[in-house]
Each structure stands twice: as structure tokens, then as C-alpha cells.
Scaffold this active site. Sequence first.
Site, mmCIF file in Angstrom:
data_model
loop_
_atom_site.group_PDB
_atom_site.id
_atom_site.type_symbol
_atom_site.label_atom_id
_atom_site.label_comp_id
_atom_site.label_asym_id
_atom_site.label_seq_id
_atom_site.Cartn_x
_atom_site.Cartn_y
_atom_site.Cartn_z
ATOM 1 N N CYS A 131 18.611 32.578 67.567
ATOM 2 C CA CYS A 131 19.518 31.597 68.169
ATOM 3 C C CYS A 131 20.616 31.192 67.185
ATOM 4 O O CYS A 131 20.403 30.325 66.335
ATOM 5 C CB CYS A 131 18.714 30.371 68.625
ATOM 6 S SG CYS A 131 19.748 29.089 69.341
ATOM 7 N N CYS A 134 21.644 27.535 67.436
ATOM 8 C CA CYS A 134 20.733 26.573 66.788
ATOM 9 C C CYS A 134 20.846 26.655 65.264
ATOM 10 O O CYS A 134 20.825 25.633 64.583
ATOM 11 C CB CYS A 134 19.276 26.855 67.149
ATOM 12 S SG CYS A 134 18.979 27.279 68.853
ATOM 13 N N ASP A 135 20.906 27.865 64.715
ATOM 14 C CA ASP A 135 20.716 28.043 63.272
ATOM 15 C C ASP A 135 21.967 28.462 62.505
ATOM 16 O O ASP A 135 21.957 28.462 61.267
ATOM 17 C CB ASP A 135 19.624 29.117 63.025
ATOM 18 C CG ASP A 135 18.299 28.715 63.654
ATOM 19 O OD1 ASP A 135 18.052 27.502 63.764
ATOM 20 O OD2 ASP A 135 17.524 29.609 64.025
#
Length: 298
Positions: A131, A134-135
Amino acid sequence: MIYDLIIIGLGPAGISAAIYAKRAGIKILGLESEAPGGLLNKINAVDNYPGYKHVMGPDLAFQMYEQINDLGVEYKIKKVTNIEVNGDIKKVYCNEEVFEAKNIIIATGRKAKKLGLKNENKFVGKGVSYCATCDGALYKGKDVAVVGGGNSAIEEALYLANIVNKVYLIHRRDEFRAEQELVDNLKDMNNIEILYNRTVTELVGEENLEKIVLDDGKELEVSCLFTYVGYEPYSDFLSDLSITDEKGYIKVDENYQTSIKGIYAVGDAILKKVYQIVTATSEGAIAALEVAKRVKKG
Ligand code: NAP
């Protein structure tokens, strides 16, 4: 309490089903194991959903969530572990809790596939990610790699290129399967290096990922490997029902009903040709209206 309809999964397909079912006046319950919005929470930008020229995935997810909240849809954050069919009544188990309904719409979506490399699990959160939304920010100014050749890999490589120092885009063939418009955008980014006809064979590092090794022996010093090699459906909890194919995709008819009367499935977890947000929302609406018709017939 026996609900008219339980919707399992509140991504775009499940949320659309909830909107249509609630507005049809039937008694519904939504069950979601993570955050409403599903995979939308894990994608960067959406450029092909009508009405939005460009919208961030989590923002669209939040707007969808607000819509069901404003409508007063009852929902719970619960993970479904099993479904049991007792004639017209379906029991939905969430570990120790059980909910009952006359109809079910399964909208559980899909999860990212792993590459299947040794050490892959060990490095999740420490240099292996599924992701970028997200990261990605964790790797600001660093070098990273993205694997895959579909829409997801290209979109997320483009997103990462604006944050990190350099992106190696590794694809196992010499041609991308992603939409041409996305592939064309790669040319505008001078910090994306495309490595065709290559696969990742090894992940190396002590605590965190330090480098990856490719099948031609080339070593790339990267802080994270973002993997976009497709998805697999969330359907393990359906194994007793025999409604999935050998890959776990749920088989449905033209009204999105499975072989079990009163159990429908929509969105990315079903076997179909086009996996898009717009198709998922359309399927949710069709299934919900079918259920509402059934409920009103009695
Ligand atoms: P995908 O289209 O299935 O592409 C997966 C990619 O990973 C392919 O290029 C495949 O290579 C590669 N791959 C698979 N297994 C691999 C392995 N073991 N090692 C290395 N490479 C591997 O997956 P996706 O890009 O996540 O898209 C999934 C679906 O969602 C598609 O229907 C897509 O159109 C849709 N989607 C749409 C949008 C959009 O409309 N903007 C955005 C994201 C996703 P090969 O090409 O050689 O098979």
C-alpha cells in the site's frame, strides 16, 4: 432480530448496496472488518469515477461513508467468520456473535497478492508494502521499487515518484497491461527507471530491507519494495457454501445472486470481467434492489 438484509463488506460495492437498500425501506445491517471504504482507503488517486475528475481514494471512501452515516445505516465493525444457511434464514457468525437475516449481500472485495518470496512476511512493515498510499511517506527521499505491470503498479509508481528519490519499476514482461494513458504518464517522471523482463528473486536485510536481487543477478539498494501483482478475493469464510471457483471468486448470476437463494455477491470478490469502482457500485445497487423486491413480495 432478523434483518431483511445483511451486507458483508462496506467498500464501494457494499456501501452502494446499503444506500439503495436503506432508501428502499428494508431493515439492513452492514458488517465491515476494517474501515468503511475498503480498498479505496489504500489507493492514491481515482481519475475515472464519474463526477470526480480527480479524487484521493481515502477522500472518496470517507464521502461514501458519510453518505451511509447520514442515511442512518446500521453497521458494526466485525469480521465475519462463517455463514450458515437454515432454510430462508442465514446466520452470519462473527466469532462469538451471530446475526440473522433473510438475505445477504457479500461485498468483501479483494486483498493484495504476495510475491511468495522467502523473507517476504518478515519484511512486511520493514521494507515490504502492499500500500503506497499508506506507507509511501515513510520513504520520503529514499529509493524504492515497485513490482507489477497493471494499473495498480503504474498508478502507485507515479504516486511514489512524487515522494521518494527514485522508483525502480520492475515488470516481468516487456509490455505493461495497464491503461495506455497511465503508461504514457511514466515518461513525465525522470526519477522512474523501468526494468522490463525482470523479476525479484531475493529480499536482503538484517532488521529492515536493505536490497533486492533480480533474476539477472542485479542488486538494487532500496528501502522498500511495493508489490502490485494482482489481488485475491476475501472469501475464505465461504468455504462451507460451495459458491466460489477454484481461485475463491464468488460465482453469481445476472442479478448477482449466488447458487444459494437469498445470498448475493457484488464487487471485487465476484468472478467477472471488469474490476472497477464504477462496476462495483453498480452491482451493489442492482443486488440491493433485487433484495428489496424479494422482501416486499414476502
Ligand atoms: P493486474 O491487472 O492483475 O496486474 C498484475 C500485474 O502483476 C501484471 O502486470 C502481472 O504481470 C504482474 N504479476 C502477477 N504475478 C506476478 C509475479 N508473481 N511476479 C511478477 N509480476 C507479477 O492487477 P492490478 O493492477 O492490481 O489491477 C487489478 C484490477 O483492478 C484490474 O482489473 C485493473 O484494471 C483494476 N484497477 C483499475 C484501476 C483504474 O481503473 N485506474 C486502478 C487499479 C486497478 P503480467 O502482465 O505479465 O500478467
